[in-house]
Design an enzyme around this catalytic site. Structure first.
Site, PDB file in Angstrom:
ATOM      1  N   MET A  30       0.853  -1.197   0.000  1.00  9.39           N
ATOM      2  CA  MET A  30       0.000   0.000   0.000  1.00  9.39           C
ATOM      3  C   MET A  30       0.888   1.247   0.000  1.00  9.39           C
ATOM      4  SD  MET A  30      -3.432  -0.972   2.031  1.00  9.39           S
ATOM      5  CE  MET A  30      -2.873  -0.631   3.677  1.00  9.39           C
ATOM      6  N   TYR A  32       4.099   3.970   0.795  1.00 12.43           N
ATOM      7  CA  TYR A  32       4.813   4.572   1.925  1.00 12.43           C
ATOM      8  C   TYR A  32       5.864   3.563   2.401  1.00 12.43           C
ATOM      9  CZ  TYR A  32       5.272   8.623   4.849  1.00 12.43           C
ATOM     10  OH  TYR A  32       5.737   9.778   5.407  1.00 12.43           O
ATOM     11  N   GLU A  35      11.781  -0.182   5.173  1.00  9.42           N
ATOM     12  CA  GLU A  35      12.740  -1.263   4.918  1.00  9.42           C
ATOM     13  C   GLU A  35      12.101  -2.648   4.851  1.00  9.42           C
ATOM     14  OE1 GLU A  35      16.294  -0.762   7.486  1.00  9.42           O
ATOM     15  OE2 GLU A  35      15.674   1.340   7.380  1.00  9.42           O
ATOM     16  N   HIS A  37       9.258  -3.379   3.326  1.00  7.90           N
ATOM     17  CA  HIS A  37       8.868  -3.564   1.914  1.00  7.90           C
ATOM     18  C   HIS A  37      10.102  -3.798   1.050  1.00  7.90           C
ATOM     19  CE1 HIS A  37       5.537  -0.761   3.326  1.00  7.90           C
ATOM     20  NE2 HIS A  37       4.869  -1.809   2.897  1.00  7.90           N
ATOM     21  N   LYS A 184       9.189  -2.420  11.837  1.00  2.30           N
ATOM     22  CA  LYS A 184       8.986  -1.312  10.889  1.00  2.30           C
ATOM     23  C   LYS A 184       7.549  -1.362  10.385  1.00  2.30           C
ATOM     24  CE  LYS A 184      13.595  -0.414   9.971  1.00  2.30           C
ATOM     25  NZ  LYS A 184      14.353   0.799   9.759  1.00  2.30           N
ATOM     26  N   ARG A 187       2.722   2.828   9.682  1.00  4.52           N
ATOM     27  CA  ARG A 187       1.960   3.558  10.703  1.00  4.52           C
ATOM     28  C   ARG A 187       2.858   4.098  11.831  1.00  4.52           C
ATOM     29  NH1 ARG A 187      -2.428  -0.395   9.474  1.00  4.52           N
ATOM     30  NH2 ARG A 187      -4.144   0.835   8.621  1.00  4.52           N
TER      31      ARG A 187
END
Ligand code: PAF
Length: 287
Positions: A30, A32, A35, A37, A184, A187
């Site tokens: 989604m 934003y 690390e 991702h 991480k 949010r």
């Protein structure tokens, strides 16, 4: 790297890759990016010829009072980061592109969605399955990469892949943590300075419970130790803290081999989730 916004453009790129006999690794997000991702994309890039990342804040997985409109978004920043970890194609559709019509057909997550996050987020996992099924059909990946941080989501998607015969394999990538143990998360930007000092206690509590469980095998005791630690070291409130067998998410019994210790805690107004997955024999642990 190509950034496309329409299904038509994505289909063209996917079909060219398939004709060329290239394997596709898929990283649904989604946006934003953090690390966590990037670790998914790094693994995908190592194991596939082409990496497709989707960046789409999916409205159907947010409840009416949840943070869909304020969910952090930064496509230019995400694009720059994705390029550094070998992403070849970013698919960043609009809501209208993904959901142009509503024919009234939905996928319902089953028993695994009634507990943990599903207990307080009714319909959340139905929305996740809806978008993930669409994305799997569009991207046609050989492997799809998900973070262990969303362990319940992974277990439910795994069930959909099995029950509906999606021709792909899931790869689960361990949680990426800050130095102090905080998992991480996109949010984490919501945390105040005070919240941020308290938040690492969640992981510390899970580790204590993990150690206790391996020592005594007593579920109630392990859960009580973790709950007490969170209550003592944070001003937050626990939404849930549970030990279940994984990935079926049922009660632990004599035959259980792998377990999930998962929690969701409100620190200030931010709901943080975290978990550890481990073998009861102590052989394998993602802590
Ligand atoms: O884990 C997420 O970020 C989302 O639930 C996913 C899998 C991208 C579906 O919107």
């Amino acid at each position: 790297m190509k950034v496309v916004h329409t299904i038509a453009e994505l289909k063209e790129l996917v079909s060219a890759a398939k004709i060329a006999g290239k394997s596709i690794g898929f990283v649904p997000t989604m946006g934003y990016l953090h690390e966590g991702h990037l670790a998914l994309a790094t693994n995908a890039s190592r194991e596939n010829d082409i990496v497709v990342m989707s960046i789409f804040v999916n409205p159907t997985q947010f409840g009416p009072t949840e943070d869909f409109s304020s969910y952090p978004r930064d496509l230019p920043h995400d694009t720059a980061l994705a390029e550094t970890v070998g992403v070849d194609i970013i698919f960043a559709p609009s809501v209208e592109e993904m959901y142009p019509t509503d024919g009234g057909i939905y996928i319902r997550a089953g028993r695994q969605a009634e507990i943990l996050c599903g207990a307080t987020r009714p319909g959340h996992f139905d929305g996740v399955l809806q978008v993930v099924a669409k994305l799997f059909n569009l991207v046609q990946p050989n492997y799809a990469y998900f973070g262990q941080k969303d362990a319940q989501q992974v277990a439910i998607i795994q069930t959909m892949v099995r029950d509906y015969n999606f021709p792909l394999e899931l790869r689960i990538v361990p949680i990426v943590r800050e130095e102090d143990g905080l998992a991480k998360s996109s949010r984490n930007v919501y945390l105040s300075a005070q919240d941020r000092t308290e938040a690492p206690a969640i992981h510390a509590a899970l580790r204590l419970a993990h150690d206790q469980m391996l020592k005594t095998g007593n579920v109630g005791q392990a859960v009580a130790i973790a709950s007490a630690y969170i209550e003592e070291h944070t001003s937050g409130s626990i939404d849930y803290l549970q030990l279940l067998s994984y990935p079926d998410l049922s009660a632990i019994n004599d035959k259980t081999e792998q377990v999930l210790l998962a929690t969701a805690v409100y620190i200030g107004k931010t709901r943080l989730i975290d978990n550890v997955i481990f073998s009861l024999k102590g052989e394998k642990a993602y802590v």
